[in-house]
Design an enzyme around this catalytic site. Structure first.
Site, PDB file in Angstrom:
ATOM      1  N   ASP A   1      50.555  31.695  37.604  1.00 57.60           N
ATOM      2  CA  ASP A   1      50.527  32.698  36.520  1.00 57.60           C
ATOM      3  C   ASP A   1      50.727  34.027  37.252  1.00 57.60           C
ATOM      4  O   ASP A   1      49.782  34.751  37.515  1.00 57.60           O
ATOM      5  CB  ASP A   1      49.212  32.666  35.732  1.00 57.60           C
ATOM      6  CG  ASP A   1      47.962  32.866  36.572  1.00 57.60           C
ATOM      7  OD1 ASP A   1      47.957  32.498  37.766  1.00 57.60           O
ATOM      8  OD2 ASP A   1      46.976  33.420  36.049  1.00 57.60           O
TER       9      ASP A   1
ATOM     10  N   HIS B   1      42.175  34.826  46.416  1.00 53.34           N
ATOM     11  CA  HIS B   1      41.985  33.511  45.790  1.00 53.34           C
ATOM     12  C   HIS B   1      43.176  32.572  46.030  1.00 53.34           C
ATOM     13  O   HIS B   1      43.049  31.527  46.667  1.00 53.34           O
ATOM     14  CB  HIS B   1      41.810  33.675  44.272  1.00 53.34           C
ATOM     15  CG  HIS B   1      40.771  34.654  43.863  1.00 53.34           C
ATOM     16  ND1 HIS B   1      39.428  34.386  43.961  1.00 53.34           N
ATOM     17  CD2 HIS B   1      40.859  35.910  43.344  1.00 53.34           C
ATOM     18  CE1 HIS B   1      38.736  35.415  43.507  1.00 53.34           C
ATOM     19  NE2 HIS B   1      39.579  36.361  43.129  1.00 53.34           N
TER      20      HIS B   1
HETATM   21  C1  BDR Z   1      42.023  33.382  39.596  1.00 51.37           C
HETATM   22  O1  BDR Z   1      42.287  33.990  38.334  1.00 51.37           O
HETATM   23  C2  BDR Z   1      43.460  34.772  38.391  1.00 51.37           C
HETATM   24  O2  BDR Z   1      43.182  36.038  37.898  1.00 51.37           O
HETATM   25  C3  BDR Z   1      43.847  34.885  39.827  1.00 51.37           C
HETATM   26  O3  BDR Z   1      45.249  34.941  39.991  1.00 51.37           O
HETATM   27  C4  BDR Z   1      43.249  33.656  40.458  1.00 51.37           C
HETATM   28  O4  BDR Z   1      44.126  32.567  40.351  1.00 51.37           O
HETATM   29  C5  BDR Z   1      40.727  33.925  40.152  1.00 51.37           C
HETATM   30  O5  BDR Z   1      39.660  33.595  39.317  1.00 51.37           O
HETATM   31 CA    CA Z   2      46.481  32.921  39.730  1.00 51.58          CA
END
Ligand code: BDR
Ligand code: CA
Length: 324
Positions: free
Chosen positions: A15, A250
């Site tokens: 995403d 992340h």
């Molecule tokens: C996850 O949520 C999205 O906002 C970031 O890209 C990551 O994959 C972190 O909680």
């Molecule tokens: Ca993400």
């Protein structure tokens, strides 16, 4: 670079927000693995914006050969998706920190993402690692359509969930799982081998302005883009999580573990997602499969922060220097 036919293959399912873009950069900076495609999902941005970002970013990073496939626009259980206020605040309205980069002249592939995932699993089998860093909607749909791929794939390393720490949407839910809890629960129960890279470890791997300055100093378009985009994300973290002193890496951590699983220590456990009641979206051990000797999930509970950050900076800096 010429790729070896025996090289491990990887699909990123994104995403495409800021840390997803850093995951693309990490994989493109990793000569030991071949990125065979990006499948698009929704979350930080709408599906079409994420696909647009993936095409534009791979061009800017000097890899216009990377094919991008359109996935499903929302969770199976719903009929629409709207970007949350928190996502827009953290990633910007365009997902990449409001940084303006040229649109790609390329279009996404005509094959739907779900079919591409199934075809790739059939073609590459155990040599293929699938890395979702948004909601699990596409992989759940692929597993529903072709359940046999659960045992064909080399593994699924996903960013999402929280086992030993609180969530980031509410006390028990992490963002990617919250977008489609049913899909993540389906994945956990599918028999596929999964590694969960959750907030337990990703909030230990932090980036600061000191590192982004190194990208800016390169003086390349790619370096400037990565620095500007990531600075926006670090700035958002100063509001949402000031105690951390940096932004959470992340999605690149999930990509890095797909390349080198020894970066994390894991707990083997059969997991589930609560899909009903007040804890909807919680990732937790499945009581009914607690004593099953076969554990299909490994949850990362420890991370070699220093080694990961070193790999992260080395690989992405070299890529941003070479790109242009
Ligand atoms: C996850 O949520 C999205 O906002 C970031 O890209 C990551 O994959 C972190 O909680
Ligand atoms: Ca993400």
């Amino acid at each position: 670079m010429a790729k070896d036919v025996d090289m491990k293959k990887l699909i990123l399912d994104l995403d495409t927000g800021v840390d997803d873009a850093l995951a693309i950069s990490y994989v493109l900076g990793s000569p030991e693995i071949e990125l065979i495609g990006i499948t698009g999902t929704y979350g930080n941005v709408l599906l079409d914006q994420g696909v647009r970002n993936s095409l534009a970013i791979t061009d800017l990073l000097g890899h216009p050969e990377i094919k991008v496939y359109k996935g499903l626009p929302h969770a199976g259980a719903t009929d629409s998706f709207t970007v949350g206020k928190a996502s827009a605040f953290i990633h910007g309205n365009n997902g990449i920190g409001e940084v303006d980069i040229p649109d790609s002249k390329r279009e996404p592939e005509s094959e739907p993402a779900v079919d591409f995932i199934i075809d790739a699993a059939n073609t590459y089998g155990k040599d293929l690692i699938y890395v979702p860093t948004g909601p699990m909607t596409n992989i759940a749909a692929a597993l529903r359509k072709a359940p046999e791929i659960a045992n064909q794939l080399g593994g699924i390393v996903f960013m999402g969930g929280a086992l030993t720490v609180q969530g980031n949407v509410n006390a028990w839910t992490e963002a990617n799982i919250s977008q489609d809890p049913e899909a993540a629960d389906y994945l956990f129960r599918s028999g596929a081998s999964t590694t969960m890279i959750g907030l337990d470890v990703t909030l230990q791997t932090l980036l600061t302005y000191e590192e982004t300055q190194r990208w800016r100093d390169l003086g390349t378009a790619a370096g400037t883009f990565l620095a500007d985009m990531t600075d926006y994300y670090i700035k958002a973290y100063e509001t949402t999580a000031p105690h951390l002193g940096g932004c959470g890496l992340h999605d690149p951590l999930a990509a890095a573990v797909a390349v080198d699983p020894t970066l994390v220590t894991t707990l083997p456990i059969n997991m589930q997602v609560d899909v009903e009641g007040p804890t909807r979206g919680r990732t937790i051990g499945d009581n009914e499969r607690l004593n099953d000797p076969v554990k299909t999930t490994k949850v990362a509970v420890g991370v070699d922060v220093k080694r990961f950050l070193n790999e992260f900076m080395t690989r992405i800096t070299a890529l941003a220097q070479a790109a242009n």
